[in-house]
Design a protein around this motif. Structure first.
Motif, PDB file in Angstrom:
ATOM      1  N   LYS A  72       0.544  -1.457  -0.320  1.00 10.97           N
ATOM      2  CA  LYS A  72       0.085  -0.031   0.284  1.00 10.97           C
ATOM      3  C   LYS A  72       0.948   1.454  -0.309  1.00 10.97           C
ATOM      4  O   LYS A  72       0.485   2.666  -0.280  1.00 10.97           O
ATOM      5  N   GLU A  90       1.405   1.913  -3.729  1.00 10.35           N
ATOM      6  CA  GLU A  90       0.643   2.326  -4.252  1.00 10.35           C
ATOM      7  C   GLU A  90       0.400   4.038  -3.558  1.00 10.35           C
ATOM      8  O   GLU A  90      -0.169   4.370  -4.753  1.00 10.35           O
ATOM      9  N   LEU A 132       0.461   4.201   6.754  1.00 13.89           N
ATOM     10  CA  LEU A 132      -0.337   4.194   5.435  1.00 13.89           C
ATOM     11  C   LEU A 132      -1.142   5.263   5.415  1.00 13.89           C
ATOM     12  O   LEU A 132      -1.171   6.198   4.259  1.00 13.89           O
TER      13      LEU A 132
END
Length: 244
Positions: free
Chosen positions: A98, A101, A231
């Motif tokens: 993540k 991304e 994140l």
């Protein structure tokens, strides 16, 4: 129709006729069941995509022809480096996937006083190889043509002392002195985020981070898990200073 992207550790140029590495060949032919003449996109981390076609599929090798070279301009203006306390189990895979991304530039796995995962040389080598594979797969999926750098596992002290340059140095803290809207745009786009393991940073760890110039950042009143904290911080910083 979406064309499959595949990372290869090869020099690429238009007109090249190449034998694919085993991992890429297996993925394209045996997993995705592409056939001769089918299209794919290769990248090697140089910031470009290379549209290609499967030229020949044999028992021992799969050959591709590189058709074009296309620049990929989707890297974040922020250079975010995540100092991630090594978590238990498969949480690191999720974090790496993540974070890629979301546009992270580099990840350094670190050990603090409360880190439960201790890696000897053999285990560290195997974990690094697996983690690099996770990063590459995340780039294939997300359209990035540059794979985030992955540092060797290090102690928090060593990782903090290795930081060089100006920019934001942040550690999440519900009582931190900074909120997102009080931060200034980072010099050179550089941001370092330190995220503790499951047990958090110890008082000694926090002293190390403070000495290295890290400041507390509040992202709300709740304590976030290690697989959530980094994140959330990356996404928030990208929204404020980056490209989200």
């Amino acid at each position: 129709m979406r064309v499959t992207r595949c990372r290869v550790d090869l020099p690429l140029h238009v007109g090249a006729d190449l034998a694919l590495p085993e991992r890429a060949a297996n993925h394209l032919v045996r997993v995705l069941r592409l056939r001769e003449g089918d299209a794919c996109v290769l990248f090697n981390g140089d910031g470009h995509d290379y549209p290609a076609r499967l030229a020949a599929i044999g028992k021992r090798e799969v050959r591709v022809e590189v058709l074009a070279r296309e620049p990929v301009a989707n890297e974040s203006p922020l250079r975010i480096v995540l100092l991630q306390g090594i978590p238990r189990g498969e949480k690191m895979d999720l974090i790496l996937q993540k974070a890629t991304e979301l546009g992270v530039a580099a990840v350094v796995p670190v050990s603090g006083d409360r880190t439960e995962v201790r890696l000897d040389a053999e285990r560290a080598g195997k974990r690094l190889a697996h983690w690099r594979s996770v990063l590459e797969s995340a780039c294939e999926q997300s359209g990035r043509a540059r794979v985030p750098a992955l540092g060797a596992p290090a102690t928090l002290d060593a990782a903090a002392r290795a930081i060089d340059g100006e920019g934001l140095r942040l550690v999440l803290d519900p009582q931190g002195e900074h909120r997102l809207d009080s931060l200034h745009s980072p010099a050179g786009g550089n941001v370092w985020i330190a995220i503790g393991p499951e047990g958090g940073w110890s008082p000694r760890d926090r002293t190390i981070l403070q000495a290295a110039g890290f400041n507390g950042l509040r992202l709300g009143p709740r304590v976030l898990r290690t697989e959530t904290a980094g994140l959330a911080a990356i996404a928030a910083l990208q929204a404020r200073f980056g490209d989200l």
